[in-house]
Design a protein around this motif. Sequence first.
Motif, mmCIF file in Angstrom:
data_model
loop_
_atom_site.group_PDB
_atom_site.id
_atom_site.type_symbol
_atom_site.label_atom_id
_atom_site.label_comp_id
_atom_site.label_asym_id
_atom_site.label_seq_id
_atom_site.Cartn_x
_atom_site.Cartn_y
_atom_site.Cartn_z
ATOM 1 N N ASN A 180 0.829 -1.201 0.000
ATOM 2 C CA ASN A 180 0.000 0.000 0.000
ATOM 3 C C ASN A 180 0.870 1.260 0.000
ATOM 4 O OD1 ASN A 180 -2.438 1.486 0.139
ATOM 5 N ND2 ASN A 180 -2.223 1.662 2.351
ATOM 6 N N ILE B 101 -9.715 -2.047 -5.082
ATOM 7 C CA ILE B 101 -10.669 -1.578 -4.070
ATOM 8 C C ILE B 101 -11.177 -2.713 -3.188
ATOM 9 C CG2 ILE B 101 -12.760 -1.759 -5.464
ATOM 10 C CD1 ILE B 101 -13.314 1.172 -4.238
ATOM 11 N N ASN C 68 1.796 6.813 -6.956
ATOM 12 C CA ASN C 68 0.501 7.282 -7.455
ATOM 13 C C ASN C 68 -0.323 6.176 -8.106
ATOM 14 O OD1 ASN C 68 0.825 9.920 -6.573
ATOM 15 N ND2 ASN C 68 1.980 10.471 -8.410
ATOM 16 N N ASN C 69 -0.210 4.987 -7.577
ATOM 17 C CA ASN C 69 -1.054 3.869 -7.991
ATOM 18 C C ASN C 69 -2.049 3.582 -6.880
ATOM 19 O OD1 ASN C 69 0.273 3.419 -10.457
ATOM 20 N ND2 ASN C 69 1.873 2.252 -9.417
ATOM 21 N N HIS C 70 -2.949 2.673 -7.130
ATOM 22 C CA HIS C 70 -3.941 2.307 -6.120
ATOM 23 C C HIS C 70 -4.058 0.792 -6.056
ATOM 24 C CE1 HIS C 70 -5.267 6.444 -5.706
ATOM 25 N NE2 HIS C 70 -5.257 6.534 -7.027
ATOM 26 N N ASN D 68 -9.636 -2.940 0.363
ATOM 27 C CA ASN D 68 -9.849 -1.930 1.397
ATOM 28 C C ASN D 68 -10.264 -2.519 2.743
ATOM 29 O OD1 ASN D 68 -8.993 0.171 -0.174
ATOM 30 N ND2 ASN D 68 -11.046 0.863 -0.726
ATOM 31 N N ALA E 148 2.370 1.658 -3.407
ATOM 32 C CA ALA E 148 1.360 2.107 -4.364
ATOM 33 C C ALA E 148 1.074 3.598 -4.189
ATOM 34 C CB ALA E 148 0.075 1.294 -4.199
ATOM 35 N N LEU E 149 1.002 4.048 -2.952
ATOM 36 C CA LEU E 149 0.734 5.465 -2.702
ATOM 37 C C LEU E 149 1.890 6.351 -3.162
ATOM 38 C CD1 LEU E 149 -0.939 5.295 0.830
ATOM 39 C CD2 LEU E 149 -2.060 5.778 -1.360
#
Length: 112
Positions: free
Chosen positions: A32, A44, A39-41, A47, A35-36
């Motif tokens: 995580n 979902i 600039n990726n995610h 979560n 990814a942050l």
Amino acid sequence: MNLKDIKQKIFPVIKVISIVAIATAIGLELWNIQALTTNNHLPIILNPVLIIAHLALSAHFIEGIIAAFYAPGKNQKPIQYGIYTFFVGTIGLLELFENHSQIPDFFKKSGI
């Protein structure tokens, strides 16, 4: 079957599951963060898993601090026992307060 027999059979299983779960949570947190920073995610669907990982890591961190604080009074090395308790959770605290410390050789040989 008494409480002692139950502890001897269930605690080792819980310890293994806890170590695997905490290591997985650490990996997920690192993924995580990576990814942050790029600039990726993450998907979902992860979560809810991330929320559970946050809670588990926070709880285990607090338990590790408590264990490290009380370890010298029980003739244990604070950092070593804190790390052990971080990975196994409440069982590490129970062992510390019952004076039945069973730190695996891996933690003893690590030099911490």
